[in-house]
Design a protein around this motif. Structure first.
Motif, PDB file in Angstrom:
ATOM      1  N   TYR A 181      23.222  17.047  74.854  1.00 10.28           N
ATOM      2  CA  TYR A 181      22.402  17.897  75.382  1.00 10.28           C
ATOM      3  C   TYR A 181      21.629  17.530  76.481  1.00 10.28           C
ATOM      4  CZ  TYR A 181      23.385  19.765  70.722  1.00 10.28           C
ATOM      5  OH  TYR A 181      23.989  20.291  69.490  1.00 10.28           O
ATOM      6  N   ASP A 182      21.112  18.303  77.298  1.00 14.20           N
ATOM      7  CA  ASP A 182      20.167  17.698  78.430  1.00 14.20           C
ATOM      8  C   ASP A 182      19.115  18.370  78.064  1.00 14.20           C
ATOM      9  OD1 ASP A 182      18.772  17.329  80.428  1.00 14.20           O
ATOM     10  OD2 ASP A 182      20.118  17.873  82.195  1.00 14.20           O
ATOM     11  N   LEU A 183      17.973  17.395  77.540  1.00 15.74           N
ATOM     12  CA  LEU A 183      16.802  17.694  76.938  1.00 15.74           C
ATOM     13  C   LEU A 183      15.801  18.525  78.005  1.00 15.74           C
ATOM     14  CD1 LEU A 183      16.311  14.857  74.641  1.00 15.74           C
ATOM     15  CD2 LEU A 183      17.080  17.100  73.859  1.00 15.74           C
ATOM     16  N   LYS A 184      16.040  18.321  79.360  1.00 15.20           N
ATOM     17  CA  LYS A 184      15.172  19.081  80.241  1.00 15.20           C
ATOM     18  C   LYS A 184      15.415  20.373  80.257  1.00 15.20           C
ATOM     19  CE  LYS A 184      16.299  16.454  83.835  1.00 15.20           C
ATOM     20  NZ  LYS A 184      16.464  16.062  85.144  1.00 15.20           N
ATOM     21  N   HIS A 185      16.601  20.894  79.804  1.00 14.41           N
ATOM     22  CA  HIS A 185      16.880  22.211  80.117  1.00 14.41           C
ATOM     23  C   HIS A 185      17.127  23.048  78.863  1.00 14.41           C
ATOM     24  CE1 HIS A 185      17.563  21.699  84.410  1.00 14.41           C
ATOM     25  NE2 HIS A 185      18.026  20.690  84.181  1.00 14.41           N
ATOM     26  N   ILE A 186      16.795  22.623  77.670  1.00 20.54           N
ATOM     27  CA  ILE A 186      17.017  23.138  76.248  1.00 20.54           C
ATOM     28  C   ILE A 186      15.659  23.112  75.382  1.00 20.54           C
ATOM     29  CG2 ILE A 186      18.221  22.877  74.338  1.00 20.54           C
ATOM     30  CD1 ILE A 186      20.526  21.777  75.809  1.00 20.54           C
ATOM     31  N   ASN A 187      15.135  24.314  75.012  1.00 19.24           N
ATOM     32  CA  ASN A 187      14.022  24.347  74.118  1.00 19.24           C
ATOM     33  C   ASN A 187      14.351  23.847  72.845  1.00 19.24           C
ATOM     34  OD1 ASN A 187      12.627  26.149  71.983  1.00 19.24           O
ATOM     35  ND2 ASN A 187      11.233  26.115  73.848  1.00 19.24           N
ATOM     36  N   LYS A 188      13.392  23.042  72.273  1.00 20.01           N
ATOM     37  CA  LYS A 188      13.584  22.498  71.015  1.00 20.01           C
ATOM     38  C   LYS A 188      13.731  23.410  69.853  1.00 20.01           C
ATOM     39  CE  LYS A 188       8.546  21.835  69.917  1.00 20.01           C
ATOM     40  NZ  LYS A 188       7.732  20.796  69.678  1.00 20.01           N
ATOM     41  N   PHE A 189      13.536  24.641  69.916  1.00 20.46           N
ATOM     42  CA  PHE A 189      14.015  25.562  68.931  1.00 20.46           C
ATOM     43  C   PHE A 189      15.102  26.397  69.309  1.00 20.46           C
ATOM     44  CE2 PHE A 189       9.369  25.230  68.541  1.00 20.46           C
ATOM     45  CZ  PHE A 189       9.309  24.719  67.352  1.00 20.46           C
ATOM     46  N   LYS A 190      15.317  26.958  70.565  1.00 20.16           N
ATOM     47  CA  LYS A 190      16.313  27.783  70.984  1.00 20.16           C
ATOM     48  C   LYS A 190      17.868  27.384  70.664  1.00 20.16           C
ATOM     49  CE  LYS A 190      13.506  30.332  74.039  1.00 20.16           C
ATOM     50  NZ  LYS A 190      13.229  30.978  75.502  1.00 20.16           N
ATOM     51  N   ALA A 191      18.116  25.963  70.794  1.00 15.14           N
ATOM     52  CA  ALA A 191      19.512  25.701  70.745  1.00 15.14           C
ATOM     53  C   ALA A 191      20.054  26.066  69.210  1.00 15.14           C
ATOM     54  CB  ALA A 191      19.499  24.269  70.792  1.00 15.14           C
ATOM     55  N   GLN A 192      19.260  26.135  68.308  1.00 17.08           N
ATOM     56  CA  GLN A 192      19.518  26.683  67.228  1.00 17.08           C
ATOM     57  C   GLN A 192      20.256  28.107  67.123  1.00 17.08           C
ATOM     58  OE1 GLN A 192      16.553  25.530  63.751  1.00 17.08           O
ATOM     59  NE2 GLN A 192      15.492  25.922  65.590  1.00 17.08           N
ATOM     60  N   ASN A 193      19.987  28.920  67.957  1.00 21.57           N
ATOM     61  CA  ASN A 193      20.339  30.569  67.926  1.00 21.57           C
ATOM     62  C   ASN A 193      21.178  30.798  69.236  1.00 21.57           C
ATOM     63  OD1 ASN A 193      17.999  31.119  66.263  1.00 21.57           O
ATOM     64  ND2 ASN A 193      16.616  30.188  67.811  1.00 21.57           N
ATOM     65  N   LEU A 194      22.429  29.737  69.462  1.00 24.54           N
ATOM     66  CA  LEU A 194      23.255  30.166  70.434  1.00 24.54           C
ATOM     67  C   LEU A 194      24.027  31.500  70.318  1.00 24.54           C
ATOM     68  CD1 LEU A 194      25.163  26.764  70.566  1.00 24.54           C
ATOM     69  CD2 LEU A 194      23.417  27.551  71.937  1.00 24.54           C
ATOM     70  N   LEU A 195      24.185  32.147  69.258  1.00 28.26           N
ATOM     71  CA  LEU A 195      24.853  33.397  69.102  1.00 28.26           C
ATOM     72  C   LEU A 195      23.932  34.551  69.552  1.00 28.26           C
ATOM     73  CD1 LEU A 195      26.821  32.697  65.872  1.00 28.26           C
ATOM     74  CD2 LEU A 195      27.424  32.178  68.005  1.00 28.26           C
ATOM     75  N   THR A 196      22.534  34.093  69.327  1.00 27.52           N
ATOM     76  CA  THR A 196      21.595  35.583  69.512  1.00 27.52           C
ATOM     77  C   THR A 196      20.954  35.213  70.718  1.00 27.52           C
ATOM     78  OG1 THR A 196      20.103  34.387  68.038  1.00 27.52           O
ATOM     79  CG2 THR A 196      21.451  35.913  67.055  1.00 27.52           C
ATOM     80  N   LEU A 197      20.863  34.139  71.531  1.00 29.88           N
ATOM     81  CA  LEU A 197      20.091  34.222  72.653  1.00 29.88           C
ATOM     82  C   LEU A 197      20.364  35.231  73.651  1.00 29.88           C
ATOM     83  CD1 LEU A 197      20.571  30.189  73.322  1.00 29.88           C
ATOM     84  CD2 LEU A 197      18.529  31.314  72.657  1.00 29.88           C
ATOM     85  N   ASN A 198      19.407  35.550  74.378  1.00 34.06           N
ATOM     86  CA  ASN A 198      19.823  36.536  75.702  1.00 34.06           C
ATOM     87  C   ASN A 198      20.938  35.888  76.429  1.00 34.06           C
ATOM     88  OD1 ASN A 198      18.457  35.651  77.940  1.00 34.06           O
ATOM     89  ND2 ASN A 198      16.670  35.551  77.073  1.00 34.06           N
ATOM     90  N   TRP A 199      21.502  36.849  77.178  1.00 39.53           N
ATOM     91  CA  TRP A 199      22.795  36.138  78.041  1.00 39.53           C
ATOM     92  C   TRP A 199      22.400  35.164  78.881  1.00 39.53           C
ATOM     93  CZ3 TRP A 199      27.599  35.283  77.644  1.00 39.53           C
ATOM     94  CH2 TRP A 199      28.356  34.821  78.873  1.00 39.53           C
ATOM     95  N   SER A 200      21.301  35.496  79.828  1.00 39.01           N
ATOM     96  CA  SER A 200      21.111  34.457  80.750  1.00 39.01           C
ATOM     97  C   SER A 200      20.749  33.051  80.217  1.00 39.01           C
ATOM     98  CB  SER A 200      20.013  34.849  81.633  1.00 39.01           C
ATOM     99  OG  SER A 200      18.627  35.245  80.949  1.00 39.01           O
ATOM    100  N   THR A 201      20.000  33.041  78.896  1.00 42.91           N
ATOM    101  CA  THR A 201      19.590  31.762  78.434  1.00 42.91           C
ATOM    102  C   THR A 201      20.835  31.213  77.934  1.00 42.91           C
ATOM    103  OG1 THR A 201      17.413  32.671  77.890  1.00 42.91           O
ATOM    104  CG2 THR A 201      18.007  30.929  76.673  1.00 42.91           C
TER     105      THR A 201
END
Length: 508
Positions: free
Chosen positions: A293-313
């Motif tokens: 994981y590149d921690l500079k580009h990943i929010n500490k919570f959002k990575a849990q939600n790969l299936l439901t993130l908006n498409w661009s994220t």
């Protein structure tokens, strides 16, 4: 034997839709094949990704494969069209779209560039350990057990070079395996007088006794939404990243052992903003994946939600999460990194002690594939030190922890590489067992800034000077297993199990 069932024809476990008619005008939809999920291996080119595919070809281009080249790619559907065969790809567990089969690495065997073995007549190298991946004519990953090799094992007792050839169908590869010439390499004197150790503590034996707030059946293993702060005797750890349960299709859906990326984290390493964790689908597995994981580009919570993130994220995250092929990692607790490489000792954690050599994998961060393999050994003039826990301080230095159970103390070894030679020197030792019930070490790292080691057991961390002098005990009281430690700059990074959670705090 073929069996018919309504409009489907079942052949060898694949369901092929035959002459299906849908819609008010009963227009014909081309034949599509539905498979058990397979793992696909990306090639080097960039291809369009489409929303739809029919017998005429694909339509609705909406993105490019350039975002997904180092992700975990799977598929359960394919279709033959007038413009070639297309597969519907699943990226990091999320269905994306249709891709031309030429995107995949087809009829390929990827192996390490070279293998260099320390001379040791009590060890033979398994040549399949050098395999990154093997693919068939469709770019589907093939179990390494099905690959033909010209020599399955190479005994490292005699110096020399052997070329090993690999083949599967039209795929071919080769690697040179060299046994180094110095028969005394790895032999060193364990002569450090152990320093006084800490008072032994009592802890549980086995898996974690608790979990993060939502990692349980009562909360349906839902994502975490609040950070944690853990404090213990001057050490303060704060959440840096909650990891997804899976970076693939989940239990019973992944199709094969190569496909599932989760759910057990083991060792970790952090270098700059790059965080890499060894992930297994079973606590007994010797093969697994590295997830970076590149921690500079990943929010500490959002990575849990790969299936439901908006498409661009999701697209952004997929390009900053890299997954290695399914390779031998051992227990995954002996790991470290430099700016360009991740290093792993692919050891056997079920071996209490052994005369066998141990494999060091050098894995490129650029594509998460094995670049080269060395073996090393540490022997106190006939008394072996089989290493379960180690950390790497750059490309040429590793520190190893050995529990001398017969004499009740821990030894610390510095092993330095020059060329392909790894030379061990004992740098310190500490009396005692640290914990009273023989619970295994679950994290080990070296803090270069302060010349000290951190050793983890369950939710305890012990701080020890480089020479073995005990400094401090940190009891975090979270009742979750520590699954890895890493030090970079002035930070100590601690990985907890259930859910995989990376935390960080200042060293001193």
């Amino acid at each position: 034997m073929k069996k018919r069932f309504k409009n489907t024809l079942l052949v060898a476990g694949t369901i092929a839709a035959v002459g299906l008619f849908v819609g008010s005008n009963n227009s014909y939809i081309s034949a599509k094949s539905y498979h058990k999920a397979v793992t696909k291996i990306a090639g080097n080119g960039n291809y369009a990704v489409y929303r739809h595919a029919s017998k005429k070809g694909p339509s609705g281009k909406f993105t490019s494969t350039k975002y997904f080249k180092h992700a975990q790619i799977q598929s359960k559907k394919s279709i033959n069209t007038k413009k070639g065969k297309f597969w519907k790809i699943i990226v990091d567990g999320r269905t994306v779209g249709w891709v031309n089969q030429n995107f995949f690495a087809r009829n390929k065997i990827s192996v390490a560039n070279k293998v260099s073995l320390v001379q040791n007549n009590k060890y033979s190298f398994n040549t399949k350990d050098a395999i990154n991946y093997v693919t068939d004519s469709a770019g589907t990953a093939v179990d390494a057990s099905k690959v033909n090799v010209s020599k399955s094992k190479i005994n490292s007792g005699t110096p020399g070079k052997t070329t090993v050839n690999y083949s599967y169908g039209k795929a071919k590869a080769s690697v040179a395996v060299t046994v180094r010439s110095d028969k005394n390499e790895g032999i060193a004197r364990a002569n450090k007088t152990p320093k006084k150790g800490p008072k032994e503590v009592t802890t549980w034996k086995g898996s974690s006794k608790s979990s993060s707030r939502n990692w349980n059946a009562a909360h349906h293993y839902t994502p975490e939404t609040r950070s944690n702060t853990f404090r213990a005797n001057g050490l303060t750890l704060k959440t840096k990243l909650f990891q997804p349960r899976f970076v693939s299709l989940d239990y019973h859906k992944a199709g094969d052992k190569m496909g599932q990326v989760g759910v057990i984290p083991e060792g970790i390493t952090v270098h700059g903003s790059n965080f890499t964790v060894a992930v297994f689908n079973s606590s007994k597995a010797q093969n697994g994946h590295l997830v970076s994981y590149d921690l500079k580009h990943i929010n500490k919570f959002k990575a849990q939600n790969l299936l439901t993130l908006n498409w661009s994220t999701f697209k952004k995250y997929a390009s900053h999460i890299k997954v290695s092929p399914y390779v031998k990692l051992g227990h995954g607790q002996a790991i470290g990194s430099s700016s360009k490489y991740v290093y792993v000792i692919a050891n056997n954690n079920t071996s209490s002690n052994s005369d066998a050599s141990e494999e060091i994998l050098q894995i490129r961060k650029s594509d998460m594939k094995i670049n080269q393999i060395w073996t090393f050994r540490i022997s106190n003039y006939g008394n072996p030190r089989y290493i379960h826990n180690a950390t790497f301080a750059g490309d040429n230095t590793m520190y190893c922890l050995f529990h001398n159970g017969g004499h009740g103390y821990y030894e610390y070894w510095k092993v330095t590489r020059r060329g392909d030679t790894w030379t061990p020197v004992e740098v310190g030792a500490t009396k005692g067992n640290f914990v009273s019930n023989h619970s295994p070490v679950q994290g080990f790292t070296y803090d270069q800034k302060h010349s000290q080691f951190y050793v983890g057991f369950n939710d305890y961390i012990f701080k020890v000077d480089k020479d073995g002098t005990f400094k401090k005990t940190h009891h975090l009281n979270v009742r979750r297993e520590i699954e890895g430690l890493s030090s970079y700059g002035n930070k100590l990074y601690v990985e907890f199990a259930q859910r995989g959670e990376l935390t960080a705090g200042n060293t001193n």
